[in-house]
Enzyme design. Sequence first.
Site, PDB file in Angstrom:
ATOM      1  N   SER A 144      19.400 -34.964  -5.073  1.00 25.12           N
ATOM      2  CA  SER A 144      18.097 -34.938  -4.734  1.00 25.12           C
ATOM      3  C   SER A 144      17.144 -33.874  -4.954  1.00 25.12           C
ATOM      4  CB  SER A 144      17.947 -35.311  -3.138  1.00 25.12           C
ATOM      5  OG  SER A 144      16.779 -35.386  -2.649  1.00 25.12           O
ATOM      6  N   TYR A 158      20.199 -33.018   5.396  1.00 23.78           N
ATOM      7  CA  TYR A 158      20.060 -33.729   3.964  1.00 23.78           C
ATOM      8  C   TYR A 158      20.134 -33.046   2.870  1.00 23.78           C
ATOM      9  CZ  TYR A 158      18.700 -37.203   0.508  1.00 23.78           C
ATOM     10  OH  TYR A 158      18.583 -37.886  -0.788  1.00 23.78           O
TER      11      TYR A 158
END
Length: 249
Positions: A144, A158
């Site tokens: 990501s 995350y």
Amino acid sequence: MAPPIMLVTGGSRGIGAATAVMAASRGWRVAISYQSKAAAAEAVVQQIRDAGGIAIAVQADVGVEADVLRLFDTVDAQMGRLSALINNAGMLEQQTRLDQMTLDRWQRVFSANVFGSFLCAKQAVLRMSTRHGGAGGSIVNVSSAAARIGSPNEFIDYAAAKGAVDSMTIGLAKEVAAEGIRVNAVRPGLIYTDIHALAGEPGRVDRAKAGVPMQRGGTAEEVAEAIVWLASEQSSYVTGTLLDVTGGR
Ligand code: NAP
């Protein structure tokens, strides 16, 4: 030659589903895994079969080693020799500051995003590496843009998990480059999928898109294009690369 086989973890929805459908349309036989949404996974399999492709779905929590072993054994038995692993399964939790997070949450986030990718990469290397009698292959990790942005006030855990996925991509690419395996990562930006609802903000992409240089969110298909290319022989001299698909963000 028989069509190559690709395993897409988390292929029941979002980016994984788009990747599975696109890969099948380009000649791959596709196995998808899912965590709990069997109906969504079966719908993806049916869509591929209706278009003349070959697909299976297997339930497996990527953070549980016994599940991962069963997943790879099922692919071996029902499809054959794996050529590509897409480490796509991933999740995040409710947006909050680090000082409000718990160890339980960090364990869940790292289990799904980091340990899941490591467990699946291990099984793929054991099958693909020429060192282990394999015929080579390609691993694509879905990381990501959060890994370099850090996601303050939202989900630093995350972001850090995806940072670990990036480091694994770089290290493993070098470790197995001479063994016929390429390892790359795609780093999506703000993509329209269900994942944002998990963070408590279904409209997150539209809220944040003004900060994207291209002024819009991306689609799962736009990410899938990059993943399928990195999995394919068309990217035969590319390894250890982190490919941002972010509209410039
Ligand atoms: P999504 O629509 O929420 O789909 C997630 C998929 O992963 C589902 O198939 C889900 O299975 C599966 N999954 C989740 N946890 C799992 C676990 N522990 N074991 C096995 N499968 C699991 O998410 P997405 O947006 O497509 O995300 C796909 C990947 O892209 C993730 O790695 C995510 O971090 C990354 N990403 C997404 C964005 C974005 O903006 N959407 C941006 C950057 C990176 P079930 O259907 O059974 O629940």
